[in-house]
Design a protein around this motif. Structure first.
Motif, short mmCIF file in Angstrom:
data_model
loop_
_atom_site.label_atom_id
_atom_site.label_comp_id
_atom_site.label_asym_id
_atom_site.label_seq_id
_atom_site.Cartn_x
_atom_site.Cartn_y
_atom_site.Cartn_z
N MET A 184 47.20 -41.86 17.77
CA MET A 184 47.60 -40.94 18.90
C MET A 184 49.15 -41.24 19.28
O MET A 184 49.71 -42.17 19.08
CB MET A 184 46.54 -41.70 20.05
N LYS A 185 49.48 -40.19 20.01
CA LYS A 185 50.77 -40.01 20.21
C LYS A 185 51.13 -39.78 21.76
O LYS A 185 50.13 -39.14 22.56
CB LYS A 185 51.48 -38.94 19.69
N ILE A 186 52.24 -40.35 22.26
CA ILE A 186 52.57 -39.70 23.78
C ILE A 186 53.74 -38.81 23.50
O ILE A 186 54.62 -39.19 22.88
CB ILE A 186 52.77 -40.97 24.75
N VAL A 187 53.43 -37.61 24.07
CA VAL A 187 54.50 -36.55 24.24
C VAL A 187 55.36 -36.71 25.41
O VAL A 187 54.69 -36.60 26.49
CB VAL A 187 54.19 -35.25 23.92
N MET A 188 56.60 -37.09 25.41
CA MET A 188 57.32 -37.24 26.74
C MET A 188 58.23 -36.15 26.90
O MET A 188 59.16 -36.28 26.05
CB MET A 188 57.88 -38.74 26.71
N ALA A 189 58.24 -35.47 27.99
CA ALA A 189 59.24 -34.51 28.06
C ALA A 189 60.19 -34.76 29.41
O ALA A 189 59.41 -34.98 30.48
CB ALA A 189 58.34 -33.15 27.99
N ILE A 190 61.35 -34.58 29.36
CA ILE A 190 62.14 -34.48 30.48
C ILE A 190 62.30 -33.00 30.65
O ILE A 190 62.96 -32.43 29.91
CB ILE A 190 63.70 -35.29 30.38
N ILE A 191 62.05 -32.58 31.92
CA ILE A 191 62.28 -31.15 32.23
C ILE A 191 62.88 -31.00 33.53
O ILE A 191 62.91 -31.87 34.11
CB ILE A 191 60.75 -30.52 32.07
N LYS A 192 63.08 -29.80 33.71
CA LYS A 192 63.54 -29.04 35.23
C LYS A 192 62.54 -29.11 35.96
O LYS A 192 61.54 -28.76 35.80
CB LYS A 192 64.39 -27.89 34.99
N PRO A 193 62.78 -29.72 37.20
CA PRO A 193 61.69 -30.07 37.96
C PRO A 193 60.75 -28.53 38.35
O PRO A 193 59.59 -28.78 38.57
CB PRO A 193 62.25 -30.48 39.65
N PHE A 194 61.64 -27.62 38.58
CA PHE A 194 60.74 -26.29 38.82
C PHE A 194 59.82 -25.76 37.79
O PHE A 194 59.20 -24.80 38.09
CB PHE A 194 61.55 -25.32 39.52
N LYS A 195 59.74 -26.33 36.78
CA LYS A 195 59.12 -25.81 35.69
C LYS A 195 57.66 -26.58 35.26
O LYS A 195 57.06 -26.24 34.42
CB LYS A 195 59.87 -26.12 34.29
N LEU A 196 57.43 -27.49 36.29
CA LEU A 196 56.51 -28.38 36.14
C LEU A 196 54.99 -27.73 36.17
O LEU A 196 54.23 -27.66 35.15
CB LEU A 196 56.23 -29.42 37.47
N GLU A 197 54.92 -26.49 36.97
CA GLU A 197 53.67 -25.86 37.06
C GLU A 197 53.51 -25.13 35.74
O GLU A 197 52.39 -25.04 35.06
CB GLU A 197 53.65 -24.81 38.13
N GLU A 198 54.55 -24.37 35.40
CA GLU A 198 54.24 -23.71 34.16
C GLU A 198 54.24 -24.60 32.88
O GLU A 198 53.33 -24.13 31.98
CB GLU A 198 55.65 -23.02 33.61
N VAL A 199 54.77 -25.91 32.62
CA VAL A 199 54.39 -26.68 31.62
C VAL A 199 52.92 -27.27 31.61
O VAL A 199 52.26 -27.13 30.75
CB VAL A 199 55.24 -27.85 31.67
N ARG A 200 52.70 -27.62 33.02
CA ARG A 200 51.11 -27.90 33.05
C ARG A 200 50.13 -26.80 32.68
O ARG A 200 49.16 -27.19 32.08
CB ARG A 200 50.80 -28.16 34.66
N ASP A 201 50.51 -25.59 33.15
CA ASP A 201 49.76 -24.78 32.52
C ASP A 201 49.55 -24.35 31.36
O ASP A 201 48.63 -24.22 30.59
CB ASP A 201 50.02 -23.34 33.42
N ALA A 202 50.84 -24.41 30.58
CA ALA A 202 50.86 -24.31 29.00
C ALA A 202 49.96 -25.45 28.41
O ALA A 202 49.41 -25.18 27.37
CB ALA A 202 52.38 -24.21 28.40
N LEU A 203 50.08 -26.74 28.91
CA LEU A 203 49.39 -27.52 28.50
C LEU A 203 47.89 -27.44 28.38
O LEU A 203 47.05 -27.67 27.45
CB LEU A 203 50.06 -29.01 28.91
N THR A 204 47.45 -27.25 29.61
CA THR A 204 46.07 -26.89 29.92
C THR A 204 45.60 -25.91 29.08
O THR A 204 44.36 -25.84 28.46
CB THR A 204 45.70 -26.84 31.32
N GLY A 205 46.33 -24.92 28.66
CA GLY A 205 46.15 -23.76 27.83
C GLY A 205 45.50 -24.27 26.42
O GLY A 205 45.19 -23.62 25.72
N ILE A 206 46.26 -25.43 25.97
CA ILE A 206 46.08 -25.90 24.71
C ILE A 206 44.97 -26.94 24.56
O ILE A 206 44.84 -27.71 23.80
CB ILE A 206 47.41 -26.21 24.02
#
Ligand SMILES: Nc1ncnc2c1ncn2[C@@H]1O[C@H](COP(=O)(O)OP(=O)(O)O)[C@@H](O)[C@H]1O
Ligand SMILES: Nc1ncnc2c1ncn2[C@@H]1O[C@H](COP(=O)(O)OP(=O)(O)O)[C@@H](O)[C@H]1O
Ligand SMILES: Nc1ncnc2c1ncn2[C@@H]1O[C@H](COP(=O)(O)OP(=O)(O)O)[C@@H](O)[C@H]1O
Lengths: 486, 112, 112, 112, 486, 486
Positions: free
Chosen positions: B1-23
């Motif tokens: 197992m792995k942890i994928v750790m991403a540093i992102i711009k704050p306002f991108k959180l919702e989109e990233v969350r949606d993309a991840l739940t999408g997969i």
């Protein structure tokens, strides 16, 4: 006043002597009571407190923390710049007689730079023979101009350039506020009317009578358009709230929605600040409403009491409406209700009875709640902090409600007629027509005038910040500061 | 197992969350961080004093995934968090030995 | 050496800390995080606007331990952090190459 | 590639950042954390109630570097963060499989 | 007063009778009007609000969050301890006649423990025949002493021991504040001068005349040193602002720079709090300035109006200067400007015309901006919250500006001469010399006196906290609390 | 008043004429001075400010951030609902004559819906012949009822359901507050007593005398139970503080301890807010205490001055006690001391001399400090924000202290006897018995009454939130909002 009454009542033996000296008395003009001066200074400082820090915190708490300072500075700037314009020419344009055809709509420059106002220059109140120092009248009214302009900022929050605000405010106050305030509030004052009416009453010869009538008519004609139309607005339902509310709505439509509006979570960054702001608004509003009486008399107490009752009623009305409809009573609901109640009672405060104010508050709470939730969501305009839903709608409820509640039969005070020196007969239809006229004219003048001014500002400096600046926040981008470094 | 750790711009959180739940990712953990990098900061002015602020607000998103999911997760995050402008952030992937769900004691992939 | 990283409910911190010191752990590092997972969030209402808030406050506890201590640490954390209700959190274990105590320059197990 | 993660005293951040950029590190990520360790906390008093506060404010600095840079990074951090007093903090090093720059999709050392 | 005027003007028939009773009248002494009492109580509570929470928040917002509570408690402690000292002996030392050679510099103990002050004991105002209850005068002046001491704290912020502050404040208020306030503000009052002058005027016989002149001279000699030098300071430009500003500068030099000053980022932890504090300072300052008139009359309204205008002008002046020079208008700039404007207008508030106040504000804004940025950076002293740059420099601008703006030709009020019962001839040179004298003596007395007291405190308890305590924050170390636990 | 005195003193020639018109005069009743009206409006708005935002922030800062909004809304709701109940029937029940046997304990409905209160209806003050508009008296007293109820919330913080609060407050204010306020503060007023006493004094014929005595007795019998028992309470030591303090204690015992109490760290989330709240409490308390004099006169100044002195003394007393005992002076200690001082001086403020107030403050500081630390820890009840330790204990210290400090020999004012028109002989034992009676009856009535009401509420809606909701915080669970989104 106390002792004057006492003398009048208690010393009939002196009355004959007094009549002999009446001309001397009249020549001296109205009297200034220190109790009134004390109260008006207090009222003025209370209204200042409504805007800064009151309104600044009420609005500031509702924006995201990255835009906190921009909100605070926009309000603070507006207060300062309006205040300076007021002493330069605003007071004069609003509260002196104008000339020619425009006199119904705007005053002149005779008091520009506050020329001619000495420490003891008297300004009329609403009571014959009672004056306050003109300086305190200047300041009291100044704070009204400032808060009206500042209220608009709630609609433009979180996306409008500071430079646009800096340009818009002087324009708006000059071309929108001064005319409307002049139309509603400028009149020749009770002493002039009373004196002219007395001369008419004393006239026996028909030629003298005709001249006296002419003189009285001239005095009565020396007033703003809406004042003469019979519209009543005790402390600024039209001038302050409908005026700023519609200017806000037009502004938010022209500036456009905030990035992410409707998709991203934009919760208030500090409801604590909003609560403080709301409390200070209420606190200061007693100066606003009871100060509008211009005297520390029983009539001010009426306005004061109504400012308590309608506000509490409206806060409870909104809070319970929300509890029933949405399932939870919220802080933001309760304080929004309080502000809506303050707005609604503003025009009515000196005219309504206590139970009338209670009903007015209950009604305004439900109506504004409905507007800020259902209607706004339906139309999807981004009036960020609900200036339209609270101030314009609340102001309309109040302006029309005043027309009903002033009725002495409902516990209201009625409208005093200085030409006959007593309360006039109440006429519901005539009054409601006058009130509606004031509402509509304010909506049109402010709505159209504001739209033109926004467009001018947009052309000159641009209304809206760049989108990455909006993302990052106005504080960093417009002001180079952050509100919090914890 | 792995942890994928991403540093992102704050306002991108919702989109990233949606993309991840999408997969098919069901959980993730987010931390507010300050990032220092190529992206220029801004200058703050407080009366006389001017400060160059180089640490910018970012969000760290950590998501534990089965090893075979790593690529999809990276693709999802990259897709959602990208604005094409400097400062979009980084993704780091590191291995984990083990995962446990505290409530049930389940381990490894069952724990996610 | 390993780092045992646990995402827990905030009010469980004291108990987890006590459980860990109970097994001889002398240090740990805590971060406030927001967690997204199976645990339902709540709805917030601000005037007209209703928001479903799915990110819940959690604490991330990181503790570096010798490899043979990992099991005990997991057990200690699980025991202390468990309420049996959804959202109790996860434990992830990842390997570290090295540990250094800044003050002394000591390394590995001596650094803890 | 490795991530060098250091727990340091908050006021040492600027010096650590400078030391790291001095050895050619171009980016890092900082998190506010609370540390529990040998360093004594303090007592807080609120009317009747006294609390021993054992969690002290620290910063976690994470910096991804090529494996051969780890030693230099450790030395740089140790040099800058050391006051010689208890509570100076720790450095942990853990391996990462992969790094991605979100903006460009570059990977591994190119991503840093 | 109203009714008195009315009687005077309206009942000439009674005047003869009145003359007959004049001695009875005179014996009764000055009258207390409830309007004045109401206003002075209001003004007092406004000034309290300036310090706590006003100044506490203004300063507190500017420090780092780890030192927030230390700032709040230092201000709160200062308010309380000064207040207690004031009622024990401070009021007496400041506002009673002293004895012998020191009488010019300090009063006596006749009012220690507020002895002899009954509920209706009158205290003189600036109008002959008008008094206020002495109790309210005690309190109003008390709040001035407290804020002056508290202002100093801004220079010492974030590194000074609480125990040092706790010791310094009682010393400073006793040895620096009371003498300066006595020198500037103690006088025998209008009624005494007026009475003596009237006796002199009525004297016909030359022996009587000489005696009457002697009596008048004695009354005029019963005053503080700077009062007698002709320096005017309406509400405390020298006494409050120059005084605290120089004490702050000396303090920050002796305590030394904060660790990391000039290298580390030390942004304000909450500009929101600073904004609230600034607004409350403005809010309360109306009590400070208009209250200094001691009557709710037109002259108070003048001070009130100037407090609006100069402040807004100075806020805009600083904000636009910053916008031009640094590229961005900031919240901290605007509110610093507002405070600088308040400082500058303080000595001038009751003397200047409205347009004079506007110019004064514009000038003060640019001067103080320049000092707090360029000059301070050049000299590299760590006056943490710019007490010197805002209060001392602003106070000097104001003190000198007052000398110019009092000129009736510039719209000022002129200086009333109670011996001739009218405004005196204005003399620019003489006035500027008097003003400069007041500035210089205040700088010297407070600068040297404060330095000595800091040294004493340093020897007794130490001024500065240990460096690790400074790093960790004064809140934890001095008070065992943290401001925020979110 | 000024001019009346002046006339009395100065125009003896008119006195004969005045006697002739005396009946006309008497018929006119007491006079309203605008200075009093101005002050009472100001005082009212100050007391409002004590509760919202003052108390809301003072309490709110002390809870954890997850419960901040619940505290704010509970206080805000309490203010609004009490205010509405007050105008509907509360004022009437408290301040009108009741009937039959219950008249000692509760009034009637003659003023329900504020019926019969016109703008200039006079309400008695404590001075014969001086009145204020009844409307302002209604409002001033309204703010007292609201803050009393709101004070209780501190004991119930962080665990009580909003719906329980929403139900409890109307019940408590009706069944506990109105009766106690009626018992302590309802009386027939100075004019009625004075008039009846004068008739008695003028009576010569013994039959007339007997009737006059009877009439006077009836007037004196028209008052609340504790008023007639001779208990004195200037601004609400029993009615406000003991009353709410004991209701709080009972409440916290019935609601139970907060989860984690005594084990988990529960530090105040923002001592900054607590400091702001404390300062606003002090600020507003001047309205509370000096306003209770109902006139802007020297006697109000006494109350005002004592409100300064006792508060500062008590803040310092608590702070230094803590410094000595616990090793550090804290912000929370200093502001808790200030509040305790305000509480203790409340009943004494208009009766004590300045040095008496100082001693009272010093004593209250140590006593309340001891209670909130040692005693509370010993008994382990969770009175979350120390309503009992500060308000009930401080109130008892004040109520008993008032009995001592009113003594003119100690600088107190003594108690005015309107039947003989001068200060009555002071009798320590009698006075202390009266004071103790007031304390005990308040403790019993409020303690038992509150317990019954809590039980009723518990049965109807439940007092306590579910434990997971308590963990998560009341803000999210009761109100669907969070205080901060930074
Ligand atoms: N070597 C590194 N180690 C850890 N974090 C890094 C590193 N380099 C960059 N970051 C993080 O990534 C963020 C974005 O990096 P930056 O260089 O500004 O732009 P870009 O992502 O476009 O390359 C930084 O703010 C920082 O948080
Ligand atoms: N795949 C994941 N990667 C990282 N963190 C996760 C992951 N899944 C869950 N978490 C964290 O664990 C917390 C609890 O998970 P949740 O699914 O709500 O309940 P449970 O722990 O009972 O399974 C989440 O709030 C999140 O912080
Ligand atoms: N075993 C550990 N796992 C994770 N973090 C640790 C561990 N031990 C210490 N730390 C972190 O290092 C910090 C400093 O440790 P401490 O024992 O106080 O002093 P020192 O670094 O001098 O040994 C702690 O506050 C904590 O954040």
């Amino acid at each position: 006043m106390t002792s004057k009454n006492w003398l009048r009542a208690g010393l009939p033996a002196l009355l004959t002597a007094m009549i002999a000296v009446a001309p001397a008395l009249a020549a001296e003009g109205p009297k200034i009571d220190k109790g009134d001066t004390a109260w008006m200074m207090t009222a003025t400082v209370l209204v200042l407190c409504m805007t800064i820090p009151g309104l600044a915190l009420f609005y500031g708490g509702l924006v995201r923390s990255k835009n906190m300072l921009s909100m605070l500075l926009q309000v603070f700037y507006t207060e300062c710049i309006v205040l300076l314009i007021w002493v330069l020419y605003g007071y004069s344009l609003t509260f002196t007689a104008g000339s020619g055809i425009s006199a119904d709509f705007i005053g002149g420059f005779s008091r520009a730079f506050l020329a001619g106002i000495a420490p003891d220059t008297p300004a009329a109140t609403f009571t014959v023979g009672v004056a306050i120092p003109e300086g305190v009248y200047v300041m009291f009214q100044m704070t009204f101009a400032a808060i009206t302009a500042a209220l608009i900022l709630g609609s433009l929050a979180e996306r409008t350039k500071f430079s646009a605000i800096a340009l818009f405010m002087p324009l708006w106050i000059t071309f929108v506020y001064f005319p409307i305030a002049h139309m509603v509030w400028y009149w020749s004052g009770p002493d002039a009317i009373d004196a002219a009416a007395k001369v008419l009453a004393a006239a026996t010869d028909s030629a003298v009578k005709a001249k006296a009538q002419e003189a009285l008519d001239a005095v009565l004609a020396d007033g703003g358009y809406l004042y003469k139309a019979g519209a009543i607005d005790f402390a600024g339902g039209t001038v302050v709230h409908i005026n700023s509310g519609i200017a806000g709505l037009v502004g938010c439509l022209l500036v456009g929605k905030r990035i992410g509006y409707g998709r991203e979570v934009m919760p208030p960054h500090s409801l604590t600040m909003t609560m403080i702001g709301a409390c200070l608004l209420w606190f200061g509003w007693f100066g606003f409403n009871a100060g509008s009486n211009l005297e520390a008399a029983g009539s001010a107490v009426v306005a004061f009491l109504n400012t308590f009752i309608a506000t509490a009623a409206c806060a409870m009305s909104w809070m319970f409406a929300e509890w029933i409809v949405k399932g939870k009573p919220t802080v933001l609901g309760a304080v929004s209700g309080a502000v809506a109640g303050l707005v609604a009672v503003t025009p009515a405060s000196g005219f309504s009875g206590a139970m009338g104010a209670l009903v007015l508050g209950l009604v305004a709470g439900v109506v504004c709640f409905f507007f800020c939730t259902t209607i706004k969501n339906a139309f999807k305009y981004d009036d960020s902090l609900d200036v339209f839903g609270v101030h314009c709608i609340g102001g309309i409820v109040g302006a029309l409600g005043t027309g009903i509640l002033v009725n002495p039969a409902l516990g209201g005070t009625g409208i005093f007629d200085y030409t006959i020196n007593k309360v006039a007969e109440y006429d519901l239809v005539a009054q409601m027509i006058a009130q509606s006229k004031a509402v509509v004219i304010t909506l049109l003048w402010s709505g159209i005038g504001s739209a033109i001014l926004y467009k001018i500002v947009d052309i000159l400096v641009g209304l809206r910040v760049r989108s990455d600046a909006e993302r990052e926040g106005l504080d960093i981008n417009d002001h180079g500061e952050r509100a919090y470094n914890m | 197992m792995k942890i994928v750790m991403a540093i992102i711009k704050p306002f991108k959180l919702e989109e990233v969350r949606d993309a991840l739940t999408g997969i098919g990712v069901h959980g993730l953990t987010v931390t507010e961080v300050k990032g220092y990098g190529r992206q220029k900061g801004h200058t703050e002015i407080y009366r006389g004093a001017e400060y160059a602020v180089n640490f910018l607000p970012k969000l760290k998103v950590e998501v534990a995934v089965a090893s075979d999911q790593v690529k999809k997760a990276i693709a999802a995050i990259t897709g959602a968090a990208k604005t094409g402008q400097i400062g979009d952030g980084k993704i780091f992937v590191y291995p984990i030995d083990n995962a446990v769900r505290i409530r049930t004691g389940e381990t490894d992939d069952n724990a996610l």
